[in-house]
Design an enzyme around this catalytic site. Structure first.
Site, PDB file in Angstrom:
ATOM      1  CG  ASP A 124      -0.175  -1.594  -0.061  1.00  0.00           C
ATOM      2  OD1 ASP A 124      -0.478  -2.567   0.631  1.00  0.00           O
ATOM      3  OD2 ASP A 124       0.919  -1.506  -0.657  1.00  0.00           O
TER       4      ASP A 124
HETATM    5  C1  GLC Z   1       3.034  -4.110  -1.199  1.00  0.00           C
HETATM    6  C2  GLC Z   1       2.482  -4.412   0.182  1.00  0.00           C
HETATM    7  C3  GLC Z   1       2.886  -3.424   1.233  1.00  0.00           C
HETATM    8  C4  GLC Z   1       4.296  -2.955   0.949  1.00  0.00           C
HETATM    9  C5  GLC Z   1       4.241  -2.138  -0.335  1.00  0.00           C
HETATM   10  C6  GLC Z   1       5.628  -1.671  -0.763  1.00  0.00           C
HETATM   11  O1  GLC Z   1       2.048  -4.312  -2.164  1.00  0.00           O
HETATM   12  O2  GLC Z   1       1.068  -4.598   0.276  1.00  0.00           O
HETATM   13  O3  GLC Z   1       2.775  -4.077   2.503  1.00  0.00           O
HETATM   14  O4  GLC Z   1       4.778  -2.169   2.014  1.00  0.00           O
HETATM   15  O5  GLC Z   1       3.644  -2.851  -1.404  1.00  0.00           O
HETATM   16  O6  GLC Z   1       6.421  -2.746  -1.110  1.00  0.00           O
END
Ligand code: GLC
Length: 753
Positions: free
Chosen positions: A288
């Site tokens: 993430d």
């Molecule tokens: C965010 C979220 C994740 C998302 C990623 C890209 O922090 O936790 O669910 O897909 O970043 O935006």
């Protein structure tokens, strides 16, 4: 010799032709591996580490990172993927730069396609409330059609985090509190995104996230510590992820949180032992947002080299928006913290994904301007959004059959009032996750507000209608209130639209209190003052509205319905659509009860009545919820009878058949979600008082009676015991069937060896 020479030429030509032919051949499952190996053999270490590097596009959805020259990085082959990039023409430029790099490896574009892409559907929690897996699949088929037409290859969805805590902002993004419902939703969403062939130009690679336990953060705070037994992890958290892996989900995403002290990105137990070991999953794991780098902040890694080594070794492959692999992986290799083979295996997974998406055959497959212009926001997509929003709404109360509104009823003049009656606010009726429209400055006129649809609809039926939007902030003047007061006083019926803005929920938007905020219940009291009223709740999570619950005859949970909010609400309120939604989450009476979920253990002293001493309850509140999991009313009524089983005893391994008769005892056709629960009442350890093990959504005509059957397998009766074996115990079971988790018909059987 001559003869041999002569012979050698055609062989050389043939092998060249075969070689060209292999490259020219479309990618197939059979030829992906040799292509991946051939490519890896040519790659430098920098190019390999580059494939594991995902950088941010033109929208930032997390802590800001440096925006180095993206094109230069792409040309140098040090970027494998770009996330959150909305500019279509720029994506073509970027892909050209990638194809023009030394080895021409195409970029994969990832995007948060959470509840639609350009056409916005109800939030995922609302979709789960429809309990309609076919509908959910259709929604993500449309979302994938739009996203791929706009150059995206990979959706960071479905979010599969079970949660029992409505304080958590991201409860809106998942499928609620139950692992069985969450598993079925996972399968439907992956079918919608991935279809049958990832190389199809309209399919997206899906991403099961966040692996794992993210929904159980202490105190409902986002990113917070998660500590739970392996037994609970296996029972309540992992099933939707296992369902996703078995459904062929192409990618997984790490969770930010620590699970029993280990951050998701470096959690070998999750990523290697379970995901790849036990489940045999072969896909690619992306971190993430900067979660690799955050292992240092967690205090579980010393620096970039340590973090890179631990994340790669645990089974994480691609570094989202963090640059940790870029900064630390080479040194991790040279210092022996990781091996070249480990790096190559991560690169293989990335390249396999790109080959399976057809990106090597045609890197511009999803960058066709004509297809984009012909696809985005087709009218029929909005029709599905309208259908989905109506089918996700949950009718909690309807005393005296106040709804649906008909001119034959007692009301002639209707006042529509409230902060969400006609809001033009950003993200109202939507959510944070509408990035496909742009982060903040999207055109909110695309949203049909309640008033915009309800007023003309009701006036066409002959009602007199007024609309007064009440703001919740200081900009509201006494004048606004007096206008609304007059309108409500002159009306026979007051429809009050309350709730929260969709932008007040979602990532990093947890709350300490889930009571209807900013004095909204006072507004309700003030404007209804005893008149017949309807509360329409626009919410992203379970909310507490105990006074309204007691004092209004009709309550409809509309969630955040997306673009077609108003039209869907009008369809339900006038009875064009008979509501059929059921709660995928428990609505507590107060936040003090949290975590409150239907599949709890019985304890040795369950409380029967509030204040009952020496029992597990409260002195100041019932221990039961305001509205239970699976609950939702219809404009018609259903009765359950003749719950029966084929036998009273079943041998281990035998299927257990349960049937029940459901009758539509009302005056209208309607859909009912028939739910099947079990309770293992004599296991080796204490088991939940109910566990959802089946559901069927059925349409019954007025007066229609139908027998609904379910089949339970040994797997359904099995659980993770205290030796962490997944098995069924011989002994007695109860079976419950009903229209929610509380009001059920009961039967029982004995399981014997
Ligand atoms: C965010 C979220 C994740 C998302 C990623 C890209 O922090 O936790 O669910 O897909 O970043 O935006």
């Amino acid at each position: 010799m001559k003869k041999i020479t002569a012979l050698r030429f055609p062989i050389l030509l043939l092998s060249m032709l075969i070689g060209v032919n292999i490259i020219a051949q479309k990618t197939t499952v059979q030829n992906i591996e040799p292509r991946v190996e051939a490519l890896i053999a040519k790659m430098t270490l920098d190019e390999k580490i580059g494939q594991l590097n995902q950088v941010v596009g033109d929208i930032s959805t997390g802590t800001d990172v440096s925006k180095d020259d993206l094109l230069a990085q792409v040309r140098a082959g040090t970027v494998g993927s770009i996330l959150s990039h909305t500019n279509f023409d720029n994506k073509i430029t970027i892909q050209r730069a990638a194809v023009g790099s030394r080895l021409g490896i195409p970029i994969i574009f990832g995007f948060d396609v959470i509840h639609g892409y350009k056409t916005i559907f109800p939030i995922p929690l609302a979709q789960a409330a429809s309990w309609d897996m076919g509908l959910i699949e259709r929604i993500d088929r449309i979302a994938a059609t739009e996203a791929t037409a706009d150059g995206q290859n990979w959706a960071f969805a479905p979010m599969l985090d079970v949660s029992w805590d409505p304080r958590w902002g991201r409860v809106m993004e998942g499928a609620g509190e139950d692992p069985f419902l969450g598993s079925r939703v996972a399968e439907a969403r992956i079918r919608g995104f991935q279809g049958n062939n990832l190389a199809d130009p309209t399919t997206l690679a899906a991403c099961a996230k966040h692996f794992a336990g993210y929904g159980f953060g202490e105190a409902g705070r986002d990113y917070n510590t998660v500590d739970m037994s392996e037994q609970r992890l296996r029972e309540m958290v992992l099933p939707p992820f296992e369902a996703a892996a078995k459904a062929g989900c192409a990618t997984f995403m790490n969770a930010f949180n620590t699970l029993n002290g280990v951050p998701g990105s470096m959690n070998k137990h999750l990523l290697t032992d379970i995901l790849r070991g036990e489940w045999g999953w072969k896909g690619m794991v992306v971190g993430d947002w900067n979660s690799f780098g955050e292992t240092i902040v967690h205090g579980a890694a010393e620096n970039d080299v340590d973090a890179a080594a631990k994340c790669l070794s645990a089974g994480s492959d691609m570094d989202m928006a963090g640059g940790t692999f870029q900064r630390g992986l080479k040194k991790a290799l040279t210092t022996g913290r990781v091996t070249q083979a480990q790096i190559d295996e991560a690169v293989r997974r990335v390249l396999r994904l790109k080959y399976s998406l057809g990106l090597f055959d045609n890197p511009f497959l999803q960058l066709d301007p004509k297809r984009r212009d012909a696809t985005l926001e087709k009218p029929e997509f909005r029709e599905t959004a309208r259908e989905a929003a109506a089918k996700s709404m949950v009718l909690l109360k309807n005393e005296g059959g106040l709804l649906p509104l008909t001119t034959s009823g007692p009301f002639k003049k209707i006042a529509i009032i409230g902060p969400y009656a006609d809001s033009k606010g950003k993200k109202d009726y939507m959510s944070f996750w509408t990035l496909g429209l742009g982060m903040r400055d999207y055109d909110s006129t695309k949203i049909v507000t309640p008033a915009q649809a309800l007023k003309p609809t009701l006036e066409k039926m002959g009602f007199t209608v007024t609309v007064t939007e009440i703001c919740l902030d200081a900009t509201c003047t006494e004048k606004d209130y007096s206008v609304a007061r007059t309108a409500s006083r002159d009306a026979d019926l007051v429809i009050v639209c309350l709730g929260e803005s969709g932008f007040d929920c979602g990532e990093s938007r947890s709350v300490s209190n889930i009571q209807l905020n900013k004095d909204q219940e006072r507004i309700f009291k003030f404007f209804t003052s005893g008149k017949p009223s309807v509360m329409v709740l626009f919410n992203s999570r379970p909310m507490v509205f105990d006074w309204v619950s007691e004092n209004t005859p009709a309550i409809l949970v509309a969630w955040q319905p997306g673009f077609e909010a108003g039209n869907a609400l009008a369809d339900v309120l006038v009875g064009k659509v008979n509501p059929s939604g059921k709660l995928p989450v428990t609505f507590p009476r107060n936040v003090g009860q949290v975590p409150l979920h239907y599949n709890h253990l019985n304890t040795g002293r369950p409380q029967q009545t509030t204040g009952q001493m020496w029992t597990s309850g409260y002195l100041d509140s019932p221990a039961t919820p305001a509205y239970p999991f699976g609950y939702g009313l219809s404009y018609t009524t259903f009765s359950y009878s003749n719950i029966s089983m084929t036998k009273s005893q079943y041998k281990m391994g035998e299927s257990v058949d349960v049937s029940v008769t459901v009758t539509n005892t009302g005056d209208l056709a309607g859909e009912e979600v028939v739910q099947l629960y079990i309770q293992d009442i004599s296991a080796d350890i204490s088991r939940p008082v109910k566990e959802l093990k089946g559901f069927q959504k059925v349409m019954l005509a007025k007066g229609e009676r139908r027998t609904i059957s379910f089949r339970l397998t040994e797997k359904d009766l099995s659980y993770w015991n205290n030796e962490l074996k997944f098995k069924a115990d011989a002994g007695n079971f109860k079976v419950y069937v009903g229209g929610n988790s509380r009001d059920v018909k009961e039967a029982g059987f004995e399981l014997i060896r």
